[in-house]
Structure formats: C-alpha cells, structure tokens
Design a protein around this motif. Sequence first.
Motif, PDB file in Angstrom:
ATOM      1  N   ALA A  42       6.372 -16.612  12.010  1.00 50.51           N
ATOM      2  CA  ALA A  42       7.035 -17.403  13.315  1.00 50.51           C
ATOM      3  C   ALA A  42       6.833 -18.535  12.635  1.00 50.51           C
ATOM      4  N   ALA A  43       5.407 -19.611  12.512  1.00 51.14           N
ATOM      5  CA  ALA A  43       5.223 -20.609  11.966  1.00 51.14           C
ATOM      6  C   ALA A  43       5.878 -20.519  10.855  1.00 51.14           C
ATOM      7  N   SER A  44       5.896 -19.716   9.603  1.00 51.27           N
ATOM      8  CA  SER A  44       6.534 -20.301   9.092  1.00 51.27           C
ATOM      9  C   SER A  44       8.346 -20.535   8.463  1.00 51.27           C
ATOM     10  N   ARG A  45       8.705 -20.522   9.490  1.00 49.94           N
ATOM     11  CA  ARG A  45      10.096 -20.911  10.226  1.00 49.94           C
ATOM     12  C   ARG A  45       9.861 -22.007  10.936  1.00 49.94           C
ATOM     13  N   ALA A  46       8.956 -22.823  11.004  1.00 54.28           N
ATOM     14  CA  ALA A  46       8.906 -23.901  11.859  1.00 54.28           C
ATOM     15  C   ALA A  46       8.729 -25.013  10.846  1.00 54.28           C
ATOM     16  N   ASP A  47       8.493 -26.423  10.943  1.00 57.40           N
ATOM     17  CA  ASP A  47       8.356 -27.656  10.138  1.00 57.40           C
ATOM     18  C   ASP A  47       7.310 -28.369  10.632  1.00 57.40           C
ATOM     19  N   GLY A  48       6.495 -27.591  11.695  1.00 56.75           N
ATOM     20  CA  GLY A  48       4.709 -27.966  11.832  1.00 56.75           C
ATOM     21  C   GLY A  48       3.811 -27.969  11.008  1.00 56.75           C
ATOM     22  N   ASP A  49       2.427 -27.734  11.304  1.00 50.80           N
ATOM     23  CA  ASP A  49       1.520 -27.560  10.014  1.00 50.80           C
ATOM     24  C   ASP A  49       0.940 -25.881  10.904  1.00 50.80           C
ATOM     25  N   PRO A  50       1.685 -25.144   9.720  1.00 48.42           N
ATOM     26  CA  PRO A  50       1.797 -23.544  10.445  1.00 48.42           C
ATOM     27  C   PRO A  50       0.401 -23.013  11.098  1.00 48.42           C
TER      28      PRO A  50
END
Length: 619
Positions: free
Chosen positions: A49-57
Amino acid sequence: MSRVRRTLAATASLAVASMTLTACFAEPSAHNAIRDFLVGWQSGDYELAASRADGDPAVVRKALEATKLDLDAASYRFHIKSVVREGEATTATFSAEVDLGENNPLWEYESTLPLRLVDGAWKVRWSPSVLHPQLKDGQRFAVKPDPEPRQNVLDRNGGALQRSGRLYVVGVRPADLGDNTASFVKQLAEVTGFAEDRLLSRVRSAPPGDFVQLATFGTDRYQRVKAKLDAITPKVTVDLQEQPVEPASPREIVGRVGALTPETEVKLGGPQRAGDSVGINGLQKEYQDHLTGSTESQVITIDLKTGNEVAVLKKWDGRTNGPVHTTIDSRLQKAADDALLAAESGTIVAVDAANSQIRAVGSRGMGQVKDALGGKYPAGTAFSIVAADALLKAGVKPSQRLRCPTSRTVGGAPFVQASQQTGGVSATFQENFAKGCVTALASLARRVTPDKLQSSAKAFGIGVKWKLPLKSFSGSMPALDSDADEAKAIAGQNVQVSPLTMALVAGAVKSGTWRPPTLVTSPAAPDPGTGQVAETPPAPVPVDPKVRSALTKMMQAGVAGNPAAQGGKGRVYGVTADLPDDMAWFVGWQGNVAVAVLVKNSDAAAVAGRFFGALENSR
C-alpha cells in the motif's frame, strides 16, 4: 461470529475484491495504484500500500498499521464506487466496511482516494483523510465502549434469584502507560492468559483517559494471582465490582456466573469483552446475551497531543439487556429444599396444576437439570396413573376384582410383587392401584390395545416435544409388540420418565388438562442457537371427565395411611412406587400444587408430606 472466523472470511474475500478491482479499469490509468493501495490496506500488506502513496513509505505504513490497532479491527473490506479522471488528477470513491469485532455491526463509510502522476506513475495523495474524510493531522481513531450492567434472573414475584458477588476487574488508563504499553501488555498477558495482541489492541483502541477493562477474576482466582498482578509495572488498576453472580435456589436452574477467561472468550465469540461476567450454566448461560445485552460503542477521533475527544464518527446504541422472568416461586422452592434435608438423595419438582408452570425444583445429591428436568428413570407403578386412563376408557372399572399374587407371568414376562403382598385375596382395581401391585396391574394387559395405551401416554405428555430453555426429558415408551410389552408398560417397567414428566401427569389429573411445562415467561425464547426449544409448543390435552373423576378417587385412596397425607391441612392425592436400586416415587398433589418426588434410600411419601407441611407453615 468469532473474530477468528471473521478474519478468515475477510481473507477469503480478498481474491474476489482483487478480481473486481482488476476488472474495473484498463491501462493506462490509475488502476494499478488504486488496486495495490486498497488490497494492501485490506490484507495487511502495508508495504504494498505504501508503495502506491506519494508520502514517506515509513509514515504511510505506520499510519495504516496504527489504524487497525486504534480501531481494534478484525478486518477491512473495500469496494470501488467510481473513478473520475480530470487531466493529471484522478479521484476514486470507495466504500469501506470495518469489522470492529465484539459483535458490533460493521462500520460502513465512504471515502476518496485522490491520485496524481509522480514521475509517470499514479500515486495516492497521502493524508489522514484518505483513511476517513474526518480524520486530520494530529488525530487518531479510538473506540469507546459503554457496557450495561448484568441483569437479574427473577422469580415469579420479581425477586432476584441471585445475590451480589465480588468480581475483580483489572484494567488500565492508556495515558498512564506512556512508552511502557508493550511491556505492560506482555506482563499482563503472562498472568491472565489472554493473547498479547488482543490486550494491546484493546489498550491502543481506547481513549487515553478511559479505564479499559482487560481481565476479570473471581475472588479465589484473584487471590491466587494477586502477587503477580502487583508486580506488573506500570501498576494495574483493580476495580472491585459487585455484580449479581451468586445464584440462589434453585442454583443449577438459575446457573452460575463467572469471569470471562481466555477460553470462554474464544467459545463465546459474542459481545463479551474482557471484564464482563459470563453465564456458566443454567439460565445464566442460556440467556447470556439477553442478560448482558450488547455494548454501546462509538468510533471517535482523538487529539494526539491532548488526548481529548474531537468527533464522533459512528455510534451504535447496542442491544438493550433485561432480566429473565421465571415461574419459580421462592416460597415453594424453600419448602422443596427443606423437605429434602432428611433424605439421603432425591429431587422434587413442583408445578402449578392449573398452568404447568414450574414452581420449584429441589434436589439433594441429584442434579436439578440433569435429574429433575432431564433424568431418564423407570416410571414403575407410578405410571399406573397413565395406564389407568387407557384401562378405564377400555371399560375396566375401579371396583373390578384382581388377584395380587407374589408372582405372575404375562406373555412370557415374569412379574414379582416384592412388598404389600395380598397373596390369593382379591382386591379391587382401585386398591391394587393404590398399593402399586405389579402382578395385578400386569394382568390387565389384554384388556387394552397397544394403540390405546400409547395414545394415553401421549395425551399425558410422554414422548412429546415441549419447549423449555434447559435440557429436559418428556419420557419414552417403546413399541408394544406383545402382551409382555403391554404388561411391562402398564407396570411402568419399560417406560422412562423424568420427575418433571410425572409432576405434569399429576397436574393433568388435578386440573383436568395436560399442559406443557413453562419455566421462563419473559423473554419468549432463549438466545439463538441455545436451549431445547420446539418451534411450536404442544397443545393442551383435556382429560376425559369421567376418567378424571375415577382417577381422583383412586389417587385419594393411594395416600390412605401414607405420610404424604399428614403434611399440611389440605387433602392430598397421589401414588407411591418402588423402583430398583432402592429408589422410590411419590406422584400427586395438594391444593393446586402438583409434585413428583424421586428419592434413593428414603421415603418418597414422607418427603412429599414434609413439602406440603412446609407450604402450609409458610403461608
């Protein structure tokens, strides 16, 4: 449904959700980003999920993981509602279903995933509002429960059938733990046996200043673990609570209440939380959910700096709890208990003859549910009450003369009259009925057809499926394929009954109508999936008036010179019967109270006499 089962169900649905998401879009689009983010969040693959967000993973991973803990969520499930692209931006609207466990309804809400292109790849614009539209920076979720106190089991007059007992509720205020939450939870898990992750999520999901119930102990168990609890740091808080947990008589009918343990938490899988009381047996167990209701719950947001509540996102009022109203009469119950004090072992069931409501279930050395309601005992010559119904209808008169020899063979089956022998002297059917002469009664086998005998048994409730919340036995009679079978049935040798069965038989003769028993008047039925509950209770069955008149006289003769007749001032009616293994019956009534007494190594009629006498003295 238990938390384990819910989690498995959520896992099983993941493939379906993934396929649905995949089928909704075509490249080039934000399809992959939406799919990976929601599937990763749903399955706990926070790295994906984090890999698909623009924030700090690291920040995104921590936020998603914390959200599950903050909600004490069993599972998530997401559904895409729409996807709209405008230039370099895309917005996906989705619905969320969050299973908060503890038998709460699903928390359902809608939110959006804003996406943008970053170096040619679609990314979710990260902010707390992705998790919920009302969640902002510096805030987190929390779940705020508000349990209702346990209600009482009541007698027919509204008196409580249990007394208050002490429960030691161990808990903590999350704000007092600081950075020691994990260490505290680990220590408490070792002492209580509750799963560490469950305790941690309970603490994490609660508002910081609220007292969180984590474990409950009865007095004995608390004393055994007190030293270990005292050694936990930071120190646990122990809340001493008085709850209606000590059953009054009839104790086994009312049932015991205990503290929730790791084992019962798994078995129940219902609205109970650590700290709750749990019905162990009897009516307390059968009506557990009704007595406790379900916990009112709220999903709220908390300010991380102050710990104050910011907003209520969802509220469930929970299911209202209430008392269980029984038909037990505490005055009659005390009389039943007192009547058995001098008996070695026995039980007594008393019913209201007019409506078959169970008024008392006394026991000494026998079980109130296992033996009094659900026991399977030979009826012996006490069954002659039922057999007489068929015989009288077949034309046998109470005045008919019958020999009562020491022994007799009917259809090849031997019968022996071990006591009250009359030898060759003839006595009437009524006299042999009153004395319980096995050989005389057996000789009447050919005077009635098997179907008529079975019809009378059914009319008096033998083998009928009735409605009670606790295990009970209405009786059984085998197929009557021969004269020997019929003779054994008339003598009660191949018929099994419970004391409750026979109390209802006596009540039918007294009132003129057989009715199924009642123990609880409200609520109408026990909790779903529990108890012995028939869809439709059997209809009342009237007793033939002429038969009833004859049986009443015969049962009056059955107590002549009998200690049962010496109790109280009212006239007593009944019969006695000796059974193998030094057991004996008394079945009869006085006034409007019908009873069945079953004892071992004691005088059943004397127990009945003491019961009737105690009733008279307690008025």
